[in-house]
Design a protein around this motif. Sequence first.
Motif, PDB file in Angstrom:
ATOM      1  N   GLN A 105      37.378  28.533  46.536  1.00  0.00           N
ATOM      2  CA  GLN A 105      38.744  29.053  46.438  1.00  0.00           C
ATOM      3  C   GLN A 105      39.481  28.789  47.752  1.00  0.00           C
ATOM      4  OE1 GLN A 105      37.318  32.985  43.917  1.00  0.00           O
ATOM      5  NE2 GLN A 105      39.140  33.203  45.188  1.00  0.00           N
ATOM      6  N   SER A 161      34.976  29.614  34.780  1.00  0.00           N
ATOM      7  CA  SER A 161      35.309  30.955  35.249  1.00  0.00           C
ATOM      8  C   SER A 161      36.078  31.642  34.135  1.00  0.00           C
ATOM      9  CB  SER A 161      36.202  30.847  36.489  1.00  0.00           C
ATOM     10  OG  SER A 161      36.868  32.074  36.738  1.00  0.00           O
ATOM     11  N   HIS A 163      38.724  32.567  34.658  1.00  0.00           N
ATOM     12  CA  HIS A 163      40.071  32.067  34.944  1.00  0.00           C
ATOM     13  C   HIS A 163      40.344  30.705  34.320  1.00  0.00           C
ATOM     14  CE1 HIS A 163      40.795  35.613  37.191  1.00  0.00           C
ATOM     15  NE2 HIS A 163      39.709  35.414  37.912  1.00  0.00           N
ATOM     16  N   TRP A 168      45.850  33.728  36.972  1.00  0.00           N
ATOM     17  CA  TRP A 168      45.489  34.444  38.196  1.00  0.00           C
ATOM     18  C   TRP A 168      46.518  34.181  39.282  1.00  0.00           C
ATOM     19  CZ3 TRP A 168      40.261  33.892  41.306  1.00  0.00           C
ATOM     20  CH2 TRP A 168      39.958  35.134  41.888  1.00  0.00           C
ATOM     21  N   TYR A 174      43.125  27.447  41.922  1.00  0.00           N
ATOM     22  CA  TYR A 174      41.798  27.739  41.361  1.00  0.00           C
ATOM     23  C   TYR A 174      41.861  27.849  39.838  1.00  0.00           C
ATOM     24  CZ  TYR A 174      37.312  30.170  40.740  1.00  0.00           C
ATOM     25  OH  TYR A 174      36.051  30.533  40.335  1.00  0.00           O
ATOM     26  N   ASN A 212      33.660  35.916  46.646  1.00  0.00           N
ATOM     27  CA  ASN A 212      34.587  37.030  46.349  1.00  0.00           C
ATOM     28  C   ASN A 212      34.159  38.337  47.031  1.00  0.00           C
ATOM     29  OD1 ASN A 212      32.309  37.641  44.963  1.00  0.00           O
ATOM     30  ND2 ASN A 212      33.272  37.939  42.976  1.00  0.00           N
TER      31      ASN A 212
HETATM   32  C1  BGC Z   1      36.287  33.976  41.135  1.00  0.00           C
HETATM   33  C2  BGC Z   1      36.035  35.316  41.780  1.00  0.00           C
HETATM   34  C3  BGC Z   1      36.564  36.441  40.916  1.00  0.00           C
HETATM   35  C4  BGC Z   1      36.133  36.300  39.472  1.00  0.00           C
HETATM   36  C5  BGC Z   1      36.794  37.327  38.557  1.00  0.00           C
HETATM   37  C6  BGC Z   1      35.754  34.005  39.739  1.00  0.00           C
HETATM   38  O1  BGC Z   1      35.909  32.773  39.121  1.00  0.00           O
HETATM   39  O2  BGC Z   1      35.683  32.943  41.897  1.00  0.00           O
HETATM   40  O3  BGC Z   1      36.629  35.354  43.060  1.00  0.00           O
HETATM   41  O4  BGC Z   1      36.113  37.682  41.427  1.00  0.00           O
HETATM   42  O5  BGC Z   1      36.434  35.012  39.004  1.00  0.00           O
HETATM   43  O6  BGC Z   1      38.166  37.434  38.764  1.00  0.00           O
END
Ligand code: BGC
Length: 276
Positions: A105, A161, A163, A168, A174, A212
């Motif tokens: 990140q 992820s 994400h 986000w 990211y 994180n």
């Molecule tokens: C990120 C983390 C985050 C998690 C949930 C991950 O893909 O790298 O930083 O805590 O997603 O939001």
Amino acid sequence: MNSTAPQLPAHPVLAGQKALVTGANSGIGRAIAVALGAAGADVVVNYVVGDDAARAVVDEIRGHGVNAIAIKADVSSEADVERMFAEAIRELGTIDVLVANAGLQRDSAFHEMTIEQWNTVLNINLTGQFLCARAAVREFMRRGVVPSVSCAAGKIICMSSVHQTIPWAGHTNYATSKGGIKLLMESLAQEVAPLRIRVNGIAPGAIRTPINTSAWNTKAAYDRLMTLVPYGRIGEPEDIARAAVWLASDHSDYVVGTTLYVDGGMTLYPGFATGG
Ligand code: BGC
């Protein structure tokens, strides 16, 4: 009975397989590399910084009675990735499993994000997966299915992820990289499934790793995080590692082009548990 489901080998489930895990000297990658070794695979531990940590992972994997080697390579460099696969294949004979895990990140408010922050994240998280997956597919196509090893010609696991689906703010680079990984994984899965190559993704939620730390290392942060996790605990790297072992093994032979969310329910819109 008329079934084409494979007869599964006795444990260990990955005996005789050769796996390459990128970003394997810390966090989720490390746990996956160790778990693949414990499941019987020989493992290439890719890393880009941290020789000592990589050596420690190699030692831990060898403790399971399998082979392991560390290879330093930047996954965003085409030359590095080609060299890494050539060396891995020379040392281990072939590669059966790629876990494209390396990622980072570089967070920033959008209006302040530099082109360097943008490019670093896209180059490592997304282009890195393209380069490694391409090298793996070439090796899987060259070798084909070896029935005594696996009923697939190869397996690729793309580390995504939550994400890839949850937007986000403050992390646009990211989230963009992870959204890209979703369609890279699905398009590649569609393209190579006829070759008996299985491509799948894992979408971790909040996992206790160095990426994180600030989200879990104080009680206030942890409590805030838990408002996003219906299951009420942070994930551990081993939660992801177990999913990776399954996706790499013939136990998941009919799983093709799927993202496995391992997130304690983070993608269940927890804000709607009491609202809406
Ligand atoms: C990120 C983390 C985050 C998690 C949930 C991950 O893909 O790298 O930083 O805590 O997603 O939001």
